[in-house]
Scaffold this motif. Structure first.
Motif, mmCIF file in Angstrom:
data_model
loop_
_atom_site.group_PDB
_atom_site.id
_atom_site.type_symbol
_atom_site.label_atom_id
_atom_site.label_comp_id
_atom_site.label_asym_id
_atom_site.label_seq_id
_atom_site.Cartn_x
_atom_site.Cartn_y
_atom_site.Cartn_z
ATOM 1 N N ALA A 161 0.671 -1.065 0.019
ATOM 2 C CA ALA A 161 -0.050 -0.033 0.065
ATOM 3 C C ALA A 161 0.891 1.402 -0.024
ATOM 4 N N HIS A 162 1.755 1.274 0.890
ATOM 5 C CA HIS A 162 2.787 2.322 0.896
ATOM 6 C C HIS A 162 3.490 2.625 -0.343
ATOM 7 N N ALA A 163 3.839 1.471 -1.135
ATOM 8 C CA ALA A 163 4.798 1.687 -2.012
ATOM 9 C C ALA A 163 3.817 2.071 -3.370
ATOM 10 N N GLU B 159 -15.397 -9.812 10.843
ATOM 11 C CA GLU B 159 -14.480 -8.981 11.637
ATOM 12 C C GLU B 159 -13.192 -9.385 11.423
ATOM 13 N N SER B 160 -12.609 -10.465 11.036
ATOM 14 C CA SER B 160 -11.336 -10.545 10.787
ATOM 15 C C SER B 160 -10.852 -9.888 9.325
ATOM 16 N N ALA B 161 -11.773 -9.647 8.495
ATOM 17 C CA ALA B 161 -11.474 -9.089 7.224
ATOM 18 C C ALA B 161 -11.109 -7.539 7.407
ATOM 19 N N ALA B 162 -12.019 -6.958 8.394
ATOM 20 C CA ALA B 162 -11.870 -5.758 9.089
ATOM 21 C C ALA B 162 -10.570 -5.529 9.522
ATOM 22 N N ALA B 163 -10.170 -6.281 10.588
ATOM 23 C CA ALA B 163 -8.787 -6.297 11.105
ATOM 24 C C ALA B 163 -7.778 -6.187 10.183
ATOM 25 N N GLN B 164 -7.922 -7.134 9.016
ATOM 26 C CA GLN B 164 -6.935 -7.248 8.014
ATOM 27 C C GLN B 164 -6.794 -6.092 7.265
ATOM 28 N N ILE B 165 -7.810 -5.408 6.931
ATOM 29 C CA ILE B 165 -7.896 -3.998 6.183
ATOM 30 C C ILE B 165 -7.132 -2.903 7.143
ATOM 31 N N ASN B 166 -7.408 -2.971 8.180
ATOM 32 C CA ASN B 166 -6.698 -2.031 9.204
ATOM 33 C C ASN B 166 -5.448 -2.015 9.358
ATOM 34 N N ARG B 167 -5.000 -3.148 9.319
ATOM 35 C CA ARG B 167 -3.499 -3.438 9.129
ATOM 36 C C ARG B 167 -2.720 -2.997 7.943
ATOM 37 N N ILE B 168 -3.635 -3.463 6.701
ATOM 38 C CA ILE B 168 -2.965 -2.924 5.558
ATOM 39 C C ILE B 168 -3.043 -1.542 5.520
ATOM 40 N N LEU B 169 -3.968 -0.872 5.734
ATOM 41 C CA LEU B 169 -4.225 0.665 5.299
ATOM 42 C C LEU B 169 -3.640 1.442 6.490
ATOM 43 N N ALA B 170 -2.825 0.853 7.538
ATOM 44 C CA ALA B 170 -2.256 1.555 8.494
ATOM 45 C C ALA B 170 -1.145 2.649 8.118
ATOM 46 N N GLY B 171 -1.265 3.897 8.408
ATOM 47 C CA GLY B 171 -0.238 5.016 7.892
ATOM 48 C C GLY B 171 -0.531 5.406 6.611
ATOM 49 N N ILE B 172 -1.661 4.949 5.911
ATOM 50 C CA ILE B 172 -1.926 5.694 4.505
ATOM 51 C C ILE B 172 -2.385 7.075 4.697
ATOM 52 N N PRO B 173 -1.900 8.110 4.051
ATOM 53 C CA PRO B 173 -2.338 9.344 4.237
ATOM 54 C C PRO B 173 -3.784 9.547 3.992
ATOM 55 N N ALA B 174 -4.377 10.905 4.637
ATOM 56 C CA ALA B 174 -5.799 10.960 4.582
ATOM 57 C C ALA B 174 -6.400 11.047 3.185
ATOM 58 N N PRO B 175 -5.650 11.814 2.306
ATOM 59 C CA PRO B 175 -6.312 12.372 1.223
ATOM 60 C C PRO B 175 -6.414 11.051 0.178
#
Length: 559
Positions: A152-154, A183-199
């Motif tokens: 995601a960051h790349a 629930e587990s899908a939402a947790a995985q999504i949160n991990r993957i999107l951590a630190g992605i800028p708001a815009p």
């Protein structure tokens, strides 16, 4: 609550594209997987060398989609061919009139030797990064499918304006199996999107999300701002149905701000999940029959309400049902209450011409089971003190929190007579999609108007496992609304986070114990919340004071 929900549709035909576009889709993704699906093949086929993937996307998009839709159209491009000129591919994409590109099928969904070889040869994710760089340099939008936080960051660094977390191919009847729960899908999504800028726009696709309700649940408890529907749309054959499904996804932001669907007046049966639709269908099927019915479900799932609905929909509605609280029948007076005496009718006789609802039938003593067996088998009751039997015709609906066959003292022959038909009510934790709808329903009961919940409050309701089921949710929502000033926030749901304090000598659960799961723990928790005031506790639990006293004695919860 205020953030926009972004909805994208994977399209493989002009019909799919135009239906989704007219419904207000924010993105249209022209993917070879979509084309395969409308032809009856699986999404997995998109990885096979059936025909040149990019040429095929250009072909059907140019012929059926481009110039016919208002929403931006993204070309799903594969770049793992070592002889492919990515710059030339992006130029052609722009010339045809696409708004942007996306990396599809993403090589990151592959595993094993194929993924290893592609990465080693520089034909995997690195090539997809280059696709995004080239598109960004040429003024095209880029939507990037990713499966990890590093990816995601790349992709953001390469110029992607939209990150879509891909949690695998869609599970359920519309696709392949998936290991993810909501629930587990939402947790995985949160991990993957951590630190992605708001815009950067953040979406998700695939996995367990097969309905607007599940998309709502996932986006409420994750950082994702929207959902891309693939097989959920493509496998539905009729254009009008396609449009209805697309519109329902686009309507997700309103699900937490509109009235709950009035599927029934009984709160325990509210819910649009497949399991609750099946419960209502079964109740409708059983309504006009006289067969005994056993309704099973955990405490608080609404067994008695379901029994009342079953009675109220049948042929015996002219008489109110007679409800018998089996745990309260003592050895001393239980027979008289069931069968009557020489001077008064018992509960079974009072139910003549109507319905007898036996709550928690497994709690009956062996002697009372024998009396009920005769009634169920022959329709006969014999009042205490009389020598002759009386014929009584009444339908029996029994409820139980446990499987009677698992009880050592419950008669097997009685079980078979009471369970001519069985109906199982699902616990609330197994139908989280219904929680927002139920919360709105209970809020309307309390307020007389549609309540409002913050994102954090809804997320907390969805994360909790509800050991007390629908009954517990009702009390929590009513308490929260009474303490809130207009909008229910997470802080108004304090009881969900409250540790259960106790004294080991009372038999109540100790601090730090797991959340209550048994009826005993659930009643103990309610007693603690109400300062051991039994009247208030009974009211909160939705039972009579007499029943509560009997259960306190049964579970040895005296203080």
């Amino acid at each position: 609550m205020s953030r926009d929900f972004r909805f994208g549709a994977v399209v493989g035909s002009g019909m799919t594209a135009q239906a989704a576009d007219s419904a207000g889709a924010d993105y249209l993704l022209a993917l070879n997987a979509g084309r395969f699906r409308v032809q009856g093949a699986s999404s997995l086929t998109s990885y096979l060398p059936v025909r040149p993937a990019n040429d095929w996307v250009f072909e059907f998009a140019e012929r059926e989609i481009l110039g016919r839709c208002k929403a931006p159209i993204f070309a799903g491009l594969s770049v793992s061919d070592p002889g492919l000129d990515i710059a030339a591919l992006v130029d052609r994409t722009r010339e045809l009139g696409f708004s942007g590109v996306c990396n599809f099928p993403p090589t990151s969904l592959l595993d094993g030797r194929i993924a290893t070889v592609l990465d080693r040869e520089g034909l995997g994710f690195d090539r997809e990064l280059e696709l995004v760089r080239q598109a960004s340099a040429r003024g095209l939008q880029a939507l990037a499918h990713v499966v990890s936080n590093a990816q995601a960051h790349a992709m953001v660094q390469a110029g992607a304006g939209t990150i879509c977390v891909n949690i695998g191919f869609t599970g359920g009847s519309t696709g392949v199996s998936t290991r993810w729960s909501v629930e587990s899908a939402a947790a995985q999504i949160n991990r993957i999107l951590a630190g992605i800028p708001a815009p950067i726009e953040k979406l998700c696709i695939g996995g367990p999300i097969t309905s607007p309700e599940k998309a709502l649940a996932v986006t409420r408890i994750s950082r994702a701002q929207g959902y891309i529907a693939g097989s959920t749309l493509d496998r539905i054959p009729l254009e009008q149905t396609l449009r209805d499904v697309a519109e329902s996804f686009k309507a997700i932001p309103r699900l937490a701000a509109v009235e709950a669907a009035e599927t029934t007046a009984d709160a325990a049966l509210v819910g649009s999940s497949h399991s609750m639709q099946e419960v209502r269908r079964r109740l409708s099927d059983l309504a006009h029959r006289d067969d005994p019915v056993l309704i099973r479900g955990e405490t608080g799932t609404g067994k008695t309400l379901a029994a009342r609905v079953l009675h109220g929909s049948g042929r015996r509605t002219r008489r109110a049902p007679v409800v018998i609280d089996c745990p309260s029948l003592t050895e001393q007076d239980g027979s008289a209450l069931l069968l009557g005496t020489a001077t008064s009718r018992g509960a079974l006789e009072l139910a003549s011409g109507g319905t007898a609802i036996l709550e928690e039938v497994v709690a009956l003593s062996p002697g009372h089971q024998g009396q009920l067996l005769r009634f169920a088998d022959e329709g006969l009751i014999q009042r205490i003190g009389e020598t002759s039997a009386r014929q009584v015709r009444a339908r029996i609906i029994a409820t139980s929190s446990i499987d009677p066959r698992s009880s050592d003292h419950f008669r097997r022959d009685l079980y078979f007579r009471l369970a001519a038909e069985e109906l199982a009510l699902p616990p609330l934790r197994e139908r989280p999609d219904d929680i927002p709808e139920l919360a709105l329903h209970f809020g309307r009961e309390a307020l007389g108007d549609t309540p409002r919940f913050t994102n954090a409050a809804l997320r907390r309701l969805l994360e909790y496992d509800w050991p007390g089921n629908v009954r517990e949710l009702r009390h929590i929502v009513r308490r929260a609304i009474n303490s809130a000033d207009g909008i229910v926030g997470q802080r108004h749901l304090g009881p969900l986070d409250q540790n259960i304090l106790s004294d080991v000598n009372t038999g109540l659960p100790q601090a730090g114990a797991e959340r209550p799961r048994t009826e005993r723990d659930w009643i103990a928790d309610a007693l603690l919340r109400n300062g051991f005031h039994r009247g208030k506790t009974a009211q909160e639990l939705g039972m009579s004071t007499r029943t509560l006293y009997n259960k306190i004695n049964k579970y040895r919860l005296e203080v």
